[in-house]
Design a protein around this motif. Structure first.
Motif, short mmCIF file in Angstrom:
data_model
loop_
_atom_site.label_atom_id
_atom_site.label_comp_id
_atom_site.label_asym_id
_atom_site.label_seq_id
_atom_site.Cartn_x
_atom_site.Cartn_y
_atom_site.Cartn_z
N ASP A 1 5.11 11.79 -2.42
CA ASP A 1 4.82 10.95 -3.58
C ASP A 1 4.33 9.61 -3.08
O ASP A 1 4.01 9.45 -1.89
CB ASP A 1 6.05 10.81 -4.50
CG ASP A 1 7.28 10.26 -3.78
OD1 ASP A 1 7.11 9.48 -2.81
OD2 ASP A 1 8.41 10.59 -4.17
N LEU A 2 4.26 8.63 -3.96
CA LEU A 2 3.78 7.30 -3.58
C LEU A 2 4.52 6.73 -2.38
O LEU A 2 3.92 6.08 -1.52
CB LEU A 2 3.96 6.34 -4.76
CG LEU A 2 2.88 6.29 -5.84
CD1 LEU A 2 3.36 5.41 -6.99
CD2 LEU A 2 1.57 5.77 -5.30
N VAL B 1 0.85 -1.19 0.00
CA VAL B 1 0.00 0.00 0.00
C VAL B 1 0.89 1.24 0.00
O VAL B 1 1.85 1.32 0.76
CB VAL B 1 -0.92 0.01 1.24
CG1 VAL B 1 -1.77 1.28 1.26
CG2 VAL B 1 -1.80 -1.22 1.27
N LYS B 2 0.56 2.20 -0.84
CA LYS B 2 1.34 3.44 -0.94
C LYS B 2 0.50 4.62 -0.45
O LYS B 2 -0.70 4.50 -0.17
CB LYS B 2 1.77 3.67 -2.39
CG LYS B 2 2.53 2.49 -3.01
CD LYS B 2 3.81 2.18 -2.27
CE LYS B 2 4.56 1.03 -2.95
NZ LYS B 2 5.80 0.68 -2.21
N PHE B 3 1.11 5.79 -0.38
CA PHE B 3 0.42 6.98 0.10
C PHE B 3 -0.58 7.48 -0.94
O PHE B 3 -0.38 7.33 -2.15
CB PHE B 3 1.43 8.08 0.44
CG PHE B 3 2.35 7.71 1.56
CD1 PHE B 3 1.85 7.48 2.84
CD2 PHE B 3 3.72 7.57 1.35
CE1 PHE B 3 2.69 7.13 3.88
CE2 PHE B 3 4.56 7.22 2.38
CZ PHE B 3 4.05 6.99 3.66
N ILE B 4 -1.63 8.10 -0.45
CA ILE B 4 -2.71 8.58 -1.31
C ILE B 4 -2.67 10.11 -1.41
O ILE B 4 -1.94 10.77 -0.68
CB ILE B 4 -4.09 8.14 -0.79
CG1 ILE B 4 -4.37 8.75 0.61
CG2 ILE B 4 -4.17 6.61 -0.74
CD1 ILE B 4 -5.77 8.48 1.14
N VAL B 5 -3.48 10.64 -2.32
CA VAL B 5 -3.61 12.09 -2.50
C VAL B 5 -4.92 12.54 -1.86
O VAL B 5 -5.93 11.86 -1.95
CB VAL B 5 -3.64 12.47 -4.00
CG1 VAL B 5 -3.61 13.99 -4.16
CG2 VAL B 5 -2.47 11.85 -4.73
N SER B 6 -4.88 13.71 -1.23
CA SER B 6 -6.07 14.28 -0.61
C SER B 6 -6.31 15.67 -1.16
O SER B 6 -5.38 16.33 -1.64
CB SER B 6 -5.89 14.33 0.91
OG SER B 6 -6.75 15.27 1.51
N ASP B 7 -7.57 16.14 -1.11
CA ASP B 7 -7.82 17.53 -1.49
C ASP B 7 -7.41 18.49 -0.38
O ASP B 7 -7.58 19.70 -0.50
CB ASP B 7 -9.29 17.74 -1.86
CG ASP B 7 -10.26 17.43 -0.73
OD1 ASP B 7 -9.79 17.13 0.39
OD2 ASP B 7 -11.48 17.48 -0.95
N ASN B 8 -6.84 17.95 0.68
CA ASN B 8 -6.26 18.73 1.78
C ASN B 8 -4.85 18.18 2.02
O ASN B 8 -4.57 17.60 3.08
CB ASN B 8 -7.14 18.57 3.03
CG ASN B 8 -6.66 19.39 4.20
OD1 ASN B 8 -6.19 20.52 4.04
ND2 ASN B 8 -6.76 18.84 5.40
N PRO B 9 -3.96 18.33 1.00
CA PRO B 9 -2.68 17.61 1.01
C PRO B 9 -1.81 17.86 2.25
O PRO B 9 -1.13 16.95 2.71
CB PRO B 9 -1.98 18.13 -0.25
CG PRO B 9 -3.08 18.61 -1.13
CD PRO B 9 -4.10 19.17 -0.20
N VAL B 10 -1.82 19.09 2.75
CA VAL B 10 -1.06 19.40 3.97
C VAL B 10 -2.03 19.22 5.14
O VAL B 10 -2.82 20.10 5.45
CB VAL B 10 -0.47 20.82 3.92
CG1 VAL B 10 0.34 21.12 5.18
CG2 VAL B 10 0.41 20.97 2.68
#
Length: 373
Positions: free
Chosen positions: A212-213, A169-178
């Motif tokens: 990143d991932l 499993v890798k990291f995901i992207v959010s619309d609240n990245p920070v």
């Protein structure tokens, strides 16, 4: 004129795709629901598989309008420059050769993080409410006046770059990245209701920023890194818009997270997202399905290394900068305070030495993890 303004830039989204991917999965956390004639509920466009141009944008998000004349200078020039420098900064920070590359980009790294924190719909809604903006033009104006407000305290925090290379499993992207996470404030607490988050001035507020991932930055206030208690109290010398000295050679890059640890971070990112998240694999959109423990306070343990890394406890000590004549130009302690006399320095030195001896004593007795628990 540009109209489609990506509050999560396309170049940043591409960092979370697998090799060869040109599209990835986006999940709408609050999709429109349609009831069919036979009573079935359909969630419209809940999951989409498309390219980065289709996700994380709003029409005219950064457009000002005066006397019916539209202007996109904020998108084109302000964020255009921040993104151009930010892509190099993020790439340098995630690089195996980061120590050689980051020197020329460290300022841009913090500036990009701050812009990414404020430029989202959630960030702009926070500005509107906190600063009582009259309209969208006023929101964008006020957004520019408070840029870099987080940089000082982030620069004085302990930063760790963790890796997901050993996890499927890798990291995901959010619309609240920070993303801001404080274990003492549960998602439905007053401090976490949209558009608010626990402030970074609180000891226990950690800043989570996936690069990143496979890489994620975690910034922790020094006092909380040393002793994770009193998470709701302000850190020492909290302030915005102040000069400070950035010391980045002690960034920690030693931890390789397992699957459960990556899931825990993704769960926090998803829980604190406004509406959308995205991932290279569909199942990564649902960390809660595979995460064994979802207790909000217990999630804090994923950020605590059992390696007893001294760097994780903060650099400690004062920073002195002198000129060719031997005179000090800048003096500041680890919290950015600038003592005005030798007596004040000596008092802070004594306190720092006592703290150091106390931590060494704890570590020698191997009680550090137990104290955290």
């Amino acid at each position: 004129m540009s109209h489609r303004h990506h509050y999560v830039p396309k170049w940043y989204q591409k960092r979370f795709m697998l090799q060869g991917q040109t599209s990835y999965y986006r999940l709408d956390l609050f999709p429109e629901q349609i009831k069919t004639p036979n009573g079935k509920i359909i969630k419209k466009a809940e999951i989409l598989y498309k390219g980065v141009d289709k996700f994380f944008y709003e029409i005219n998000l950064n457009t000002t309008k005066y006397f019916d004349i539209e202007n996109d200078d904020i998108e084109k020039y302000l964020f255009g420059e921040i993104d151009a420098k930010g892509t190099q900064a993020i790439d340098s920070m995630a690089s195996p050769n980061w120590k050689r590359r980051i020197h020329n980009h460290i300022l841009n790294y913090y500036e990009y993080m701050d812009a990414q924190r404020l430029r989202t719909p959630k960030g702009l809604a926070w500005i509107k409410q906190i600063l009582h903006a009259k309209d969208h033009n006023d929101v964008l104006y006020k957004m520019q006046t408070i840029r870099q407000m987080h940089c000082t305290m982030w620069a004085e925090a302990s930063m760790e770059i963790v890796s997901a290379e050993n996890s499927y499993v890798k990291f995901i992207v959010s619309d609240n990245p920070v993303t801001l996470y404080n274990s003492s404030f549960y998602p439905k607490s007053k401090q976490c209701l949209f558009p608010f988050d626990p402030g970074i001035e609180l000891k226990g507020t950690r800043t989570i920023f996936p690069l990143d991932l496979n890489h994620c930055a975690i910034l922790t206030n020094l006092e909380y890194a040393r002793s994770p208690i009193k998470a709701t109290e302000p850190r020492t010398n909290p302030r915005f818009f102040d000069d400070t000295i950035i010391k980045y050679d002690d960034i920690i890059r030693e931890r390789y997270l397992d699957k459960q640890q990556v899931l825990a971070i993704n769960y926090i990112l998803k829980t604190r997202a406004h509406r959308y998240i995205a991932a290279a694999e569909k199942e990564w959109l649902y960390p809660e399905r595979f995460l064994k423990r979802k207790d909000w306070r217990g999630l804090d343990k994923v950020f605590i290394s059992e390696a007893k890394n001294f760097n994780l406890l903060g650099r400690g000590g004062e920073i002195l900068v002198g000129g060719n004549d031997g005179k000090l130009i800048v003096t500041q302690d680890e919290y950015g305070r600038k003592p005005k006399s030798q007596k004040e320095w000596d008092e802070k030195e004594r306190h720092a030495q006592e703290m150091h001896e106390h931590l060494i004593k704890l570590l020698k007795k191997e009680k550090y993890i137990k104290v955290i628990d």
